[in-house]
Write a protein that holds these residues in place. Structure first.
Motif, PDB file in Angstrom:
ATOM      1  N   SER A 113      -4.754   9.080  -4.609  1.00  0.00           N
ATOM      2  CA  SER A 113      -3.449   8.501  -4.301  1.00  0.00           C
ATOM      3  C   SER A 113      -3.368   7.037  -4.719  1.00  0.00           C
ATOM      4  N   LEU A 114      -4.466   6.301  -4.569  1.00  0.00           N
ATOM      5  CA  LEU A 114      -4.464   4.883  -4.912  1.00  0.00           C
ATOM      6  C   LEU A 114      -4.324   4.648  -6.416  1.00  0.00           C
ATOM      7  N   LEU A 166       0.826  -1.206   0.000  1.00  0.00           N
ATOM      8  CA  LEU A 166       0.000   0.000   0.000  1.00  0.00           C
ATOM      9  C   LEU A 166       0.860   1.256   0.000  1.00  0.00           C
ATOM     10  N   VAL A 181     -11.102  -1.252  -7.156  1.00  0.00           N
ATOM     11  CA  VAL A 181     -11.516  -0.767  -5.846  1.00  0.00           C
ATOM     12  C   VAL A 181     -13.036  -0.602  -5.807  1.00  0.00           C
ATOM     13  N   ALA A 198      -6.485   3.826  -8.686  1.00  0.00           N
ATOM     14  CA  ALA A 198      -7.126   2.573  -9.078  1.00  0.00           C
ATOM     15  C   ALA A 198      -7.455   2.585 -10.566  1.00  0.00           C
ATOM     16  N   ARG A 202       1.820   2.338  -3.416  1.00  0.00           N
ATOM     17  CA  ARG A 202       0.756   2.999  -4.166  1.00  0.00           C
ATOM     18  C   ARG A 202       0.522   4.424  -3.675  1.00  0.00           C
ATOM     19  N   LEU A 203       0.683   4.639  -2.372  1.00  0.00           N
ATOM     20  CA  LEU A 203       0.361   5.937  -1.781  1.00  0.00           C
ATOM     21  C   LEU A 203       1.568   6.863  -1.695  1.00  0.00           C
TER      22      LEU A 203
END
Length: 280
Positions: free
Chosen positions: A182-183, A24, A158, A185, A27-28
């Motif tokens: 931020s993700l 995570l 997501v 997706a 990704r962030l």
């Protein structure tokens, strides 16, 4: 996003959560993971007489701290191979976990908390409970709950499970949009989890508003037609290969908590998909 706080008791479930936190963080664009182990040195119970038959033993705080730091050091080294340029720090706290989390979140500028949860029977849920669930009930920060069987994959698909009434009453929308941005997706599924099949005028306005906010993701909107909302969300997630479920959690008073079913709590207990919980 700066620091991700990962809670650990050195169990396999907590290790799974720590590995997920690393995924995570990538990704962030988080550059720091803080591993927290909260332990408690035993204290005598107030108003309980100490007798030879039932002595109350005071644990040695220095020994507990030493053991905690040793285990954290081992865990940190185990995670470094996958962490890349992410800094892994450790912290031991002699405190109740929920209180330790509150303090560390404030002091360390934590943006996200990650915790593991194991699959438990109904009896175990009632008798034992879960630190993750208790933290969720009191959190004022984004929390990711990672099931023990969760796949360690990037959240490309997501699901945003929305109760528009809760979303409308709270202040979660800006933070939710920030996290989604931020993700990054690849696919976003927005599912209405309200109980009524007929969409109200307010809900239609909310959907239109979300369309505008999330337009760049071209989200698909869905209605979950299942009287058991938790079961419906889990089935939808399985059918659509969802990698992360996002829900808005409304903190309720004691009576409301006792006499109502929290969808986010049920999801945390029953889902195989990581759950990102945002406070309403």
């Amino acid at each position: 996003m700066q620091t991700i706080l990962v809670l650990t008791d050195f169990s396999p479930v907590a290790l799974q959560a720590a590995h997920y936190a690393i995924h995570l963080a990538g990704r962030l664009n988080s550059k720091r993971i803080l591993l927290l182990n909260a332990y408690q040195s035993l204290e005598p119970v107030a108003n309980v007489p100490i007798t030879p038959e039932l002595p109350i033993i005071q644990a040695n705080p220095d020994e507990l701290l030493k053991e905690s730091m040793s285990q954290l050091n081992i865990l940190s080294k185990r995670l470094e191979a996958d962490a890349g340029d992410i800094t892994i720090d450790t912290l031991s706290e002699d405190d109740i976990l929920e209180e330790a989390v509150k303090k560390v979140v404030a002091q360390e500028e934590v943006s996200l908390v990650v915790a593991g949860i194991s699959d438990k029977s109904n009896l175990e849920k009632f008798l034992v409970g879960s630190h993750s669930i208790r933290i969720m009930e009191n959190c004022a920060y984004p929390l990711v709950i990672v099931p023990e069987d969760a796949k360690l994959v990037a959240p490309q698909r997501v699901m945003l499970a929305v109760d528009f009434e809760i979303l409308r009453k709270g202040k979660a929308l800006p933070g939710m949009v920030t996290l989604l941005n931020s993700l990054q997706a690849e696919e976003l599924f927005v599912a209405n989890v309200a109980g009524d099949e007929e969409l109200s005028a307010e809900t239609k306005e909310d959907i239109s508003h979300l369309h505008q906010l999330l337009d760049k993701y071209q989200p698909s909107f869905h209605y979950i037609e299942n009287s058991n909302i938790t079961e419906g969300i889990n089935k939808f997630a399985a059918d659509n290969n969802i990698a992360l479920i996002i829900v808005i959690h409304e903190k309720k008073g004691l009576l409301a908590t006792l006499f109502s079913k929290s969808v986010s709590k049920q999801l945390a207990w029953n889902s195989d998909v990581p759950l990102l919980i945002l406070p309403a």
